[in-house]
Design an enzyme around this catalytic site. Structure first.
Site, PDB file in Angstrom:
ATOM      1  N   LYS A 199       0.850  -1.198   0.000  1.00  0.00           N
ATOM      2  CA  LYS A 199       0.000   0.000   0.000  1.00  0.00           C
ATOM      3  C   LYS A 199       0.881   1.242   0.000  1.00  0.00           C
ATOM      4  O   LYS A 199       1.685   1.443   0.904  1.00  0.00           O
ATOM      5  CB  LYS A 199      -0.926  -0.012   1.226  1.00  0.00           C
ATOM      6  N   ASP A 244     -13.393   4.619  10.068  1.00  0.00           N
ATOM      7  CA  ASP A 244     -13.787   4.600   8.648  1.00  0.00           C
ATOM      8  C   ASP A 244     -14.284   3.193   8.309  1.00  0.00           C
ATOM      9  O   ASP A 244     -13.881   2.582   7.329  1.00  0.00           O
ATOM     10  CB  ASP A 244     -12.590   4.982   7.765  1.00  0.00           C
TER      11      ASP A 244
HETATM   12  P1  ADP Z   1      -7.482   3.662   1.308  1.00  0.00           P
HETATM   13  O1  ADP Z   1      -6.875   4.122   2.587  1.00  0.00           O
HETATM   14  O2  ADP Z   1      -6.966   4.443   0.165  1.00  0.00           O
HETATM   15  O3  ADP Z   1      -8.976   3.588   1.371  1.00  0.00           O
HETATM   16  P2  ADP Z   1      -7.397   0.769   1.642  1.00  0.00           P
HETATM   17  O4  ADP Z   1      -6.400   0.261   2.644  1.00  0.00           O
HETATM   18  O5  ADP Z   1      -8.796   0.850   2.093  1.00  0.00           O
HETATM   19  O6  ADP Z   1      -6.894   2.174   1.064  1.00  0.00           O
HETATM   20  O7  ADP Z   1      -7.288  -0.151   0.341  1.00  0.00           O
HETATM   21  C1  ADP Z   1      -8.001   0.139  -0.845  1.00  0.00           C
HETATM   22  C2  ADP Z   1      -8.517  -1.140  -1.482  1.00  0.00           C
HETATM   23  O8  ADP Z   1      -7.440  -2.044  -1.797  1.00  0.00           O
HETATM   24  C3  ADP Z   1      -9.424  -1.935  -0.554  1.00  0.00           C
HETATM   25  O9  ADP Z   1     -10.777  -1.524  -0.664  1.00  0.00           O
HETATM   26  C4  ADP Z   1      -9.223  -3.359  -1.022  1.00  0.00           C
HETATM   27  O10 ADP Z   1     -10.047  -3.646  -2.131  1.00  0.00           O
HETATM   28  C5  ADP Z   1      -7.773  -3.393  -1.482  1.00  0.00           C
HETATM   29  N1  ADP Z   1      -6.893  -3.900  -0.399  1.00  0.00           N
HETATM   30  C6  ADP Z   1      -6.282  -3.155   0.551  1.00  0.00           C
HETATM   31  N2  ADP Z   1      -5.533  -3.910   1.390  1.00  0.00           N
HETATM   32  C7  ADP Z   1      -5.674  -5.182   0.960  1.00  0.00           C
HETATM   33  C8  ADP Z   1      -5.125  -6.445   1.411  1.00  0.00           C
HETATM   34  N3  ADP Z   1      -4.304  -6.523   2.461  1.00  0.00           N
HETATM   35  N4  ADP Z   1      -5.482  -7.555   0.727  1.00  0.00           N
HETATM   36  C9  ADP Z   1      -6.307  -7.467  -0.340  1.00  0.00           C
HETATM   37  N5  ADP Z   1      -6.840  -6.318  -0.806  1.00  0.00           N
HETATM   38  C10 ADP Z   1      -6.537  -5.174  -0.184  1.00  0.00           C
HETATM   39 MG    MG Z   2     -10.140   2.334   2.418  1.00  0.00          MG
END
Ligand code: ADP
Ligand code: MG
Length: 378
Positions: free
Chosen positions: A123, A228
């Site tokens: 991420k 959130d």
């Molecule tokens: P943001 O802070 O930008 O909202 P998120 O952490 O919510 O970011 O991640 C965005 C999207 O990426 C999530 O809605 C999910 O679909 C995917 N995602 C994030 N982390 C994971 C993970 N560990 N495994 C699989 N998919 C993930």
């Molecule tokens: Mg998110």
């Protein structure tokens, strides 16, 4: 969806790395970095630095911009990505890059693999990219931190995310396993599941509702609120178990607006179930019923975040609805004044660049050694 441009990881030289690191250091108190200053901090001849900067601009790792007072260079997203990904690759947390799997509100999500070929989730936090101007204006108005940059915000966001994820994972919460982090990048377990947004049918709806509400209560009893808790941040596995993600905006149940945050999370689930499944229940948790059993909030707060950092990030995530309250209670200056452009500061940055270079050349295998280099107050 874009691919992470990782080819630059291969062809950049040691000198390029020096220059990028120097700009990163200078960005702490310069919106734009003059080329001559970059040369001094990078400890390279200024003629050579000019050529390097030109090439780095061509590859869009830095950009040259005109400012009000002077012109100068700044790191681009790609340049900052490069520094973090290089560190994570050198210490063996990332071996190869996959593809982009998501775009969040404030992040880009990719798959990567480690040395054993295990798929992981990367991420990249991207804060303050679109609203940098807003943040800066707000600060100027209040006469506070004037140089809140996306570098700083993204780094704090990733660091907090990692700290919360670790504290939650260690307590057995259903969250991805945290693997490593550097700068604005977090590496975690890749969850095999779908976000609630994509799920239209559930076998046992009562069970999922209970699981989610119990999760909110369990968090609350540990002293934290997700903040959130929406359908994008809840992944559901094939076994219909919810996995919670996305933690940088988490707050303590002792926060002055805790009740409001808690109720917003709870009502979010209620509204979602009503809208999505036509499901309603009078059984839902109340803030007053929380019983503190653990101090997860304090544990994370003690891992090195200053009040100032917390406030900057909360402003960014929770926005103006909290501005008045926050400004009222935290007028104390924790002594983190902007350093002057003096020799001492330049020497300090020079030393830090040398450390980064040395560390990158050692190709650190030892994670605990690497963790020291993640020092969030650096
Ligand atoms: P943001 O802070 O930008 O909202 P998120 O952490 O919510 O970011 O991640 C965005 C999207 O990426 C999530 O809605 C999910 O679909 C995917 N995602 C994030 N982390 C994971 C993970 N560990 N495994 C699989 N998919 C993930
Ligand atoms: Mg998110």
């Amino acid at each position: 969806m874009g691919k992470l441009n990782v080819t630059v990881l291969r062809y950049l030289s040691k000198e390029d790395f020096r220059v990028l690191t120097a700009i990163e250091m200078l960005s702490k108190n310069h919106e734009l970095c003059p080329g001559s200053m970059v040369a001094v901090v990078a400890n390279l001849k200024s003629g050579g630095v000019h050529k390097l900067l030109k090439e780095l601009c061509k590859h869009k790792l830095v950009s040259y911009e005109r400012g009000a007072k002077y012109d100068g260079f700044r790191l681009t997203n790609t340049g900052y990505d490069y520094l973090a990904l290089k560190a994570l690759t050198l210490r063996g947390s990332i071996y190869s890059f996959g593809t982009q799997i998501g775009v969040g509100k404030e992040s880009n999500i990719y798959t990567v693999s480690d040395e054993e070929g295990k798929q992981l989730c990367l991420k990249l936090h991207r804060l303050g990219r679109t609203c940098f101007r807003n943040v800066r204006n707000k600060r100027d108005y209040h006469g506070k931190r004037k140089k809140t940059s996306w570098l700083y915000l993204s780094r704090i966001s990733a660091t907090r995310e990692f700290a919360y994820m670790k504290a939650l994972y260690d307590r057995g919460f259903p969250v991805p396993k945290p693997i490593d982090f550097n700068r604005h990048c977090v590496i975690m377990e890749l969850i095999n599941g779908y976000p609630m947004t994509q799920i239209n049918e559930v076998i046992d709806i009562d069970q999922l509702y209970d699981d989610l509400m119990n999760l909110i209560v369990r968090l609350g009893n540990c002293g934290v609120i997700h903040g959130d808790f929406n359908e994008f941040n809840i992944l559901v596995t094939d076994e219909a178990k919810p996995i919670l993600i996305d933690f940088p905006q988490m707050v303590s149940t002792s926060h002055e607006n805790a009740k409001m945050f808690f109720e917003r999370d709870v009502n979010g689930v209620r509204d979602l179930f009503k809208k999505k499944f036509g499901y309603e229940s009078e059984d839902y948790p109340k803030f007053e019923d929380l019983e503190r059993e653990d101090d997860l909030d304090i544990e994370v707060a003690c891992s090195g975040f200053t009040k100032e950092m917390e406030k900057d990030l909360m402003d960014e995530y929770h926005g103006s609805e909290l501005d008045d309250e926050i400004d009222d209670v935290s007028n104390s200056d924790d002594g983190e004044n902007e350093p002057e452009d003096d020799e001492e500061m330049i020497n300090q940055y020079k030393k830090q660049v040398e450390n980064e270079v040395k560390y990158s050349e050692q190709s650190v295998k030892n994670k605990s050694e690497a963790d020291k280099n993640n020092g969030i107050l650096k």
